[in-house]
Design a protein around this motif. Structure first.
Motif, PDB file in Angstrom:
ATOM      1  N   ILE A  11       0.845  -1.203   0.000  1.00  0.00           N
ATOM      2  CA  ILE A  11       0.000   0.000   0.000  1.00  0.00           C
ATOM      3  C   ILE A  11       0.879   1.251   0.000  1.00  0.00           C
ATOM      4  O   ILE A  11       0.661   2.169  -0.798  1.00  0.00           O
ATOM      5  CB  ILE A  11      -0.941   0.022   1.226  1.00  0.00           C
ATOM      6  N   THR A  12       1.865   1.298   0.874  1.00  0.00           N
ATOM      7  CA  THR A  12       2.715   2.501   0.943  1.00  0.00           C
ATOM      8  C   THR A  12       3.505   2.700  -0.351  1.00  0.00           C
ATOM      9  O   THR A  12       3.712   3.837  -0.775  1.00  0.00           O
ATOM     10  CB  THR A  12       3.654   2.469   2.165  1.00  0.00           C
ATOM     11  N   LYS A  13       3.924   1.608  -0.994  1.00  0.00           N
ATOM     12  CA  LYS A  13       4.615   1.731  -2.282  1.00  0.00           C
ATOM     13  C   LYS A  13       3.685   2.279  -3.361  1.00  0.00           C
ATOM     14  O   LYS A  13       4.102   3.074  -4.209  1.00  0.00           O
ATOM     15  CB  LYS A  13       5.169   0.377  -2.730  1.00  0.00           C
ATOM     16  N   ALA A  14       2.420   1.853  -3.329  1.00  0.00           N
ATOM     17  CA  ALA A  14       1.455   2.288  -4.343  1.00  0.00           C
ATOM     18  C   ALA A  14       1.167   3.787  -4.262  1.00  0.00           C
ATOM     19  O   ALA A  14       0.809   4.402  -5.266  1.00  0.00           O
ATOM     20  CB  ALA A  14       0.160   1.495  -4.214  1.00  0.00           C
ATOM     21  N   VAL A  15       1.313   4.374  -3.080  1.00  0.00           N
ATOM     22  CA  VAL A  15       1.012   5.806  -2.904  1.00  0.00           C
ATOM     23  C   VAL A  15       2.255   6.598  -2.492  1.00  0.00           C
ATOM     24  O   VAL A  15       2.143   7.691  -1.930  1.00  0.00           O
ATOM     25  CB  VAL A  15      -0.140   6.019  -1.890  1.00  0.00           C
ATOM     26  N   LYS A  16       3.429   6.078  -2.815  1.00  0.00           N
ATOM     27  CA  LYS A  16       4.682   6.686  -2.349  1.00  0.00           C
ATOM     28  C   LYS A  16       4.884   8.116  -2.829  1.00  0.00           C
ATOM     29  O   LYS A  16       5.523   8.910  -2.153  1.00  0.00           O
ATOM     30  CB  LYS A  16       5.869   5.818  -2.729  1.00  0.00           C
ATOM     31  N   ASP A  17       4.347   8.470  -3.979  1.00  0.00           N
ATOM     32  CA  ASP A  17       4.520   9.836  -4.483  1.00  0.00           C
ATOM     33  C   ASP A  17       3.527  10.816  -3.852  1.00  0.00           C
ATOM     34  O   ASP A  17       3.856  11.984  -3.649  1.00  0.00           O
ATOM     35  CB  ASP A  17       4.374   9.865  -6.007  1.00  0.00           C
ATOM     36  N   GLU A  18       2.322  10.343  -3.542  1.00  0.00           N
ATOM     37  CA  GLU A  18       1.281  11.216  -3.009  1.00  0.00           C
ATOM     38  C   GLU A  18       1.308  11.337  -1.482  1.00  0.00           C
ATOM     39  O   GLU A  18       1.054  12.399  -0.933  1.00  0.00           O
ATOM     40  CB  GLU A  18      -0.110  10.719  -3.434  1.00  0.00           C
ATOM     41  N   LEU A  19       1.604  10.242  -0.802  1.00  0.00           N
ATOM     42  CA  LEU A  19       1.518  10.202   0.659  1.00  0.00           C
ATOM     43  C   LEU A  19       2.354  11.278   1.359  1.00  0.00           C
ATOM     44  O   LEU A  19       1.844  11.956   2.263  1.00  0.00           O
ATOM     45  CB  LEU A  19       1.886   8.802   1.160  1.00  0.00           C
ATOM     46  N   PRO A  20       3.609  11.510   0.968  1.00  0.00           N
ATOM     47  CA  PRO A  20       4.410  12.519   1.665  1.00  0.00           C
ATOM     48  C   PRO A  20       3.853  13.941   1.573  1.00  0.00           C
ATOM     49  O   PRO A  20       4.195  14.794   2.388  1.00  0.00           O
ATOM     50  CB  PRO A  20       5.770  12.439   0.964  1.00  0.00           C
ATOM     51  N   LYS A  21       2.983  14.207   0.627  1.00  0.00           N
ATOM     52  CA  LYS A  21       2.400  15.543   0.454  1.00  0.00           C
ATOM     53  C   LYS A  21       1.234  15.818   1.395  1.00  0.00           C
ATOM     54  O   LYS A  21       0.773  16.947   1.490  1.00  0.00           O
ATOM     55  CB  LYS A  21       1.902  15.703  -0.996  1.00  0.00           C
ATOM     56  N   ILE A  22       0.764  14.792   2.095  1.00  0.00           N
ATOM     57  CA  ILE A  22      -0.431  14.923   2.939  1.00  0.00           C
ATOM     58  C   ILE A  22      -0.027  15.081   4.397  1.00  0.00           C
ATOM     59  O   ILE A  22       0.605  14.204   4.982  1.00  0.00           O
ATOM     60  CB  ILE A  22      -1.346  13.701   2.766  1.00  0.00           C
ATOM     61  N   LYS A  23      -0.382  16.218   4.989  1.00  0.00           N
ATOM     62  CA  LYS A  23      -0.077  16.470   6.403  1.00  0.00           C
ATOM     63  C   LYS A  23      -1.092  15.760   7.301  1.00  0.00           C
ATOM     64  O   LYS A  23      -0.727  15.077   8.247  1.00  0.00           O
ATOM     65  CB  LYS A  23      -0.071  17.971   6.675  1.00  0.00           C
ATOM     66  N   VAL A  24      -2.387  15.962   7.007  1.00  0.00           N
ATOM     67  CA  VAL A  24      -3.461  15.329   7.764  1.00  0.00           C
ATOM     68  C   VAL A  24      -4.499  14.855   6.754  1.00  0.00           C
ATOM     69  O   VAL A  24      -4.905  15.617   5.878  1.00  0.00           O
ATOM     70  CB  VAL A  24      -4.121  16.317   8.751  1.00  0.00           C
ATOM     71  N   GLY A  25      -4.910  13.601   6.874  1.00  0.00           N
ATOM     72  CA  GLY A  25      -5.909  13.089   5.939  1.00  0.00           C
ATOM     73  C   GLY A  25      -6.332  11.681   6.296  1.00  0.00           C
ATOM     74  O   GLY A  25      -6.018  11.171   7.372  1.00  0.00           O
ATOM     75  N   LEU A  26      -7.062  11.087   5.360  1.00  0.00           N
ATOM     76  CA  LEU A  26      -7.544   9.723   5.525  1.00  0.00           C
ATOM     77  C   LEU A  26      -7.265   8.929   4.261  1.00  0.00           C
ATOM     78  O   LEU A  26      -7.457   9.440   3.157  1.00  0.00           O
ATOM     79  CB  LEU A  26      -9.055   9.703   5.793  1.00  0.00           C
ATOM     80  N   ALA A  27      -6.841   7.707   4.424  1.00  0.00           N
ATOM     81  CA  ALA A  27      -6.678   6.786   3.299  1.00  0.00           C
ATOM     82  C   ALA A  27      -7.825   5.796   3.360  1.00  0.00           C
ATOM     83  O   ALA A  27      -8.045   5.153   4.390  1.00  0.00           O
ATOM     84  CB  ALA A  27      -5.350   6.050   3.391  1.00  0.00           C
ATOM     85  N   ASN A  28      -8.587   5.706   2.277  1.00  0.00           N
ATOM     86  CA  ASN A  28      -9.670   4.743   2.205  1.00  0.00           C
ATOM     87  C   ASN A  28      -9.246   3.617   1.280  1.00  0.00           C
ATOM     88  O   ASN A  28      -8.908   3.857   0.123  1.00  0.00           O
ATOM     89  CB  ASN A  28     -10.957   5.401   1.700  1.00  0.00           C
ATOM     90  N   LEU A  29      -9.252   2.396   1.795  1.00  0.00           N
ATOM     91  CA  LEU A  29      -8.893   1.209   1.025  1.00  0.00           C
ATOM     92  C   LEU A  29     -10.146   0.364   0.847  1.00  0.00           C
ATOM     93  O   LEU A  29     -10.909   0.171   1.795  1.00  0.00           O
ATOM     94  CB  LEU A  29      -7.832   0.387   1.748  1.00  0.00           C
ATOM     95  N   PHE A  30     -10.349  -0.137  -0.372  1.00  0.00           N
ATOM     96  CA  PHE A  30     -11.538  -0.930  -0.677  1.00  0.00           C
ATOM     97  C   PHE A  30     -11.157  -2.050  -1.626  1.00  0.00           C
ATOM     98  O   PHE A  30     -10.407  -1.827  -2.581  1.00  0.00           O
ATOM     99  CB  PHE A  30     -12.610  -0.038  -1.320  1.00  0.00           C
TER     100      PHE A  30
END
Length: 119
Positions: A11-30
């Motif tokens: 999961i972290t590899k799949a969003v490695k480019d976007e995740l560091p840009k988010i200070k506070v948020g939610l990840a929804n997995l389905f």
């Protein structure tokens, strides 16, 4: 393959480019799969994943497909038990994001649980 699989790093590899840009948020997995599920549980000891599989098989045994408990039996002994296990555990997760990281606890990981042999 059947079992409880630790997929946090996937999961972290799949969003490695976007995740560091988010200070506070939610990840929804389905997961769009009627006989699989997602859950958060211990990530340190692989015996936990094995024990989860054993426990789920005791909670919803495959024999119910043969003893008349279930009517939906045409797709194999593990199909209807897989549907029940998926409903018990759920197809989605919402995980907090804090400072560019999934805010999981120290010993927590994301599991993909495949409840069928031929999933």
């Amino acid at each position: 393959s059947r079992g409880c699989h630790l997929i946090t790093s996937d999961i972290t590899k799949a969003v490695k480019d976007e995740l560091p840009k988010i200070k506070v948020g939610l990840a929804n997995l389905f997961i769009q799969h009627t006989s699989a599920s997602l859950t958060v549980n211990e990530n340190a000891d692989p015996d936990v994943r094995r024990d989860m599989e054993v426990a789920l098989n005791k909670i919803v045994p495959a024999q119910w497909n043969r003893d008349g408990t279930f009517r939906h039996t045409l797709e194999g002994d593990d199909d209807m038990p897989g549907h029940v296990k998926s409903s018990l555990m759920g197809p989605s997760l919402t995980i907090p994001i804090r400072n560019g990281r999934l805010a999981l606890g120290t010993w927590q990981g994301i599991y993909l649980n495949e409840h069928r042999d031929q999933g």
